[in-house]
Design a protein around this motif. Structure first.
Motif, PDB file in Angstrom:
ATOM      1  N   PRO A   1      -3.309   4.187   4.114  1.00  0.00           N
ATOM      2  CA  PRO A   1      -3.770   3.020   4.872  1.00  0.00           C
ATOM      3  C   PRO A   1      -3.402   3.141   6.349  1.00  0.00           C
ATOM      4  CG  PRO A   1      -1.815   2.483   3.577  1.00  0.00           C
ATOM      5  CD  PRO A   1      -2.185   3.893   3.229  1.00  0.00           C
TER       6      PRO A   1
ATOM      7  N   ARG B   1       2.301   2.055  -3.354  1.00  0.00           N
ATOM      8  CA  ARG B   1       1.262   2.666  -4.189  1.00  0.00           C
ATOM      9  C   ARG B   1       1.107   4.161  -3.834  1.00  0.00           C
ATOM     10  NH1 ARG B   1      -2.537  -1.422  -3.870  1.00  0.00           N
ATOM     11  NH2 ARG B   1      -3.592  -0.310  -2.211  1.00  0.00           N
TER      12      ARG B   1
ATOM     13  N   ARG C   1      -0.648  -2.444   7.181  1.00  0.00           N
ATOM     14  CA  ARG C   1       0.670  -2.521   6.537  1.00  0.00           C
ATOM     15  C   ARG C   1       1.738  -2.774   7.599  1.00  0.00           C
ATOM     16  NH1 ARG C   1       2.545   3.330   6.823  1.00  0.00           N
ATOM     17  NH2 ARG C   1       0.697   4.488   7.327  1.00  0.00           N
TER      18      ARG C   1
ATOM     19  N   PRO D   1       0.816  -1.225   0.000  1.00  0.00           N
ATOM     20  CA  PRO D   1       0.000   0.000   0.000  1.00  0.00           C
ATOM     21  C   PRO D   1       0.847   1.272   0.000  1.00  0.00           C
ATOM     22  CG  PRO D   1      -0.609  -1.430   1.848  1.00  0.00           C
ATOM     23  CD  PRO D   1       0.511  -2.099   1.148  1.00  0.00           C
TER      24      PRO D   1
END
Ligand SMILES: Nc1ncnc2c1ncn2[C@@H]1O[C@H](COP(=O)(O)OP(=O)(O)OP(=O)(O)O)[C@@H](O)[C@H]1O
Length: 474
Positions: free
Chosen positions: A301, A141, A306, A138
């Protein structure tokens, strides 16, 4: 990937061992050892590398590459009479900036000084800037989105729970944008009383209201040419939202009490932990402003989504602590497991605070799970008990069951002698978990819903069903 604190490059085993002992004595406490060649088993208790008889530079670099990122940023300790010194300190060597030289026989004060100088150099070379780290999918990204949107002037809306790093994202976008040499100005719209926010944002002329004893620039003016970060935008009052919208549409505003229209060239990045669509539905946020701000929404997130980032984040916080002169800390495998089991309602900020607290308690040391504050231990202990019981279940041979009470069943025994009403019992467990989630989330329903892996609306329904709405206000 294994992690190392140092590379000790020394082909004489006795000297390598004495470096490791000295490191230990000086409080650096390396924990695990690996070796490229000529393994010294006795050093397996340390987190350092003993390299044996590598006599060619390319081979050495290849061996270190095999250690992966583990060897990429750690200090390298070399004897001052090492035949490798010249080659390792050559500008082309990837180790050049990270070498501390040690004279043999070792003297503790000299070695302590060499280590201090090395760290000062390593940390000094990194500038004071806080790094925005994270290698999880995440976050990779998120970083890609930051790179994509940074060069343009588009407004960005950063969404995410409290403490997930929204301000850091805003700074990263600014730093990677053509505006990087101009100011980055942040304002927390939730923390400033509504009646003061307007003057904070747009400035005022002398005498424009009681207390305005001199003219003052607003944040828009301060950020001219740069980026304005509007944190907690979801908490902005409706009248203020109208004024902000006008500035975004017209790219112009007046100071309070002023008549001169100021043009503004400011990139806007806003952030909120609120669900703005919900706020729009409730009439608390203007839809037109929402669309202006969320040209490019970027969702951060939560840390619990994560957990792979925990080690990298801990390293970054250690680095920040070292810059402030605090001793760094490591977490044992058990402690890391406990941290992975934690729900992190306060996200990265909570982790940063924990690392600092542990660094004060255990400078240069290793924190074991039993030394973590209690709230980080509970869930792990429960998981361990459950795990042990399950393990016992799995290890049991079916034919050995003589009809008596199975030890694992005993550990997990839930059924009272006289039975129970399963539906009621499950509802009871559900209520308790919901209460705990609300507690952990500080009463914020959306956060609690995430902890329970359910939609916010589902949780709201359950709160209604169990009559728990009042416990929110309490
Ligand atoms: N990816 C990251 N890498 C390094 N540090 C981080 C990262 N994310 C957050 N932090 C650190 O965590 C703390 C909280 O981050 P930040 O203030 O950006 O969060 P936020 O989402 O804006 O919080 P709030 O919602 O409370 O305003 C800061 O100390 C920040 O430096």
């Amino acid at each position: 990937m294994q992690k190392f604190d140092f590379l000790v490059i020394e082909s004489d085993q006795a000297r390598a061992s004495s470096v490791l002992s000295a490191l230990h004595f000086l409080g650096y406490r390396p924990q695990h050892a690996a070796s490229c060649d000529g393994v010294d088993e006795s050093t397996h208790a340390w987190r350092a590398v003993y390299v044996g008889s590598i006599d060619d530079m390319a081979e050495a670099e290849r061996q270190f590459a095999l250690l992966g990122g583990a060897a990429a940023h750690v200090p390298v300790l070399l004897a001052s009479d090492s035949p490798w010194l010249e080659r390792f300190s050559a500008p082309a060597s990837s180790f050049a900036a990270r070498i501390a030289t040690l004279a043999f026989p070792l003297r503790y004060e000299k070695m302590a000084e060499a280590m201090r100088n090395l760290y000062a150099r390593l940390l000094g070379g990194q500038s004071g800037a806080l790094r925005f780290v994270g290698n999880s999918t995440p976050m990779v990204r998120v970083n890609a989105l930051i790179r994509q949107v940074a060069p343009f002037d588009s407004s960005v809306l950063v969404l995410g729970e409290s403490g997930t790093g929204k301000e850091m994202v805003a700074r990263a976008i600014h730093e990677q944008s053509p505006r990087r040499d101009k100011p980055f100005v942040a304002i927390n719209c939730g923390a400033i009383p509504a009646e003061l926010l307007e003057s904070e944002l747009f400035g005022h002329e002398k005498g424009s209201f009681t207390g305005a004893i001199s003219a003052r620039k607003g944040r828009f003016e301060m950020a001219e040419g740069g980026t304005l970060f509007l944190d907690e935008i979801g908490d902005m009052s409706l009248p203020m939202q109208v004024k902000l919208l006008r500035v975004l549409q017209e790219r112009a505003y007046e100071r309070i009490g002023g008549t001169r229209t100021q043009r503004c060239d400011v990139r806007i990045i806003a952030a909120t932990h609120r669900n703005l669509e919900q706020s729009i539905a409730n009439g608390q946020f203007r839809e037109d402003l929402f669309y202006r701000l969320s040209v490019f929404p970027l969702e951060l997130p939560a840390l619990r989504e994560r957990l792979e980032d925990l080690p990298t984040l801990i390293d970054e916080f250690n680095l920040r602590l070292a810059r402030r002169g605090l001793g760094v800390v490591r977490f044992s495998a058990g402690a890391m497991q406990a941290l992975r089991a934690h729900a992190w309602p306060g996200n990265v900020r909570e982790l940063s605070n924990l690392v600092e607290r542990m660094a004060i308690l255990f400078p240069h040391g290793e924190v074991r799970s039993s030394e973590l504050p209690e709230k980080y231990r509970c869930r792990q202990a429960a998981d361990e008990a459950r795990g042990a019981a399950l393990l016992a279940l799995m290890e049991d041979e079916p034919q050995s069951n003589d009809g008596g009470v199975h030890p694992a069943d005993e550990a997990l025994r839930l059924l009272p002698e006289d039975g129970l009403d399963l539906k009621d019992h499950l509802a009871d467990i559900e209520v308790r978990l919901i209460r705990q989630a609300l507690d952990a989330a500080g009463g914020v329903v959306a956060h609690a819903a995430r902890l329970l892996h359910m939609q916010r609306t589902t949780l709201v329904e359950k709160l209604r069903k169990y009559g728990l709405q009042n416990s929110l206000a309490a």
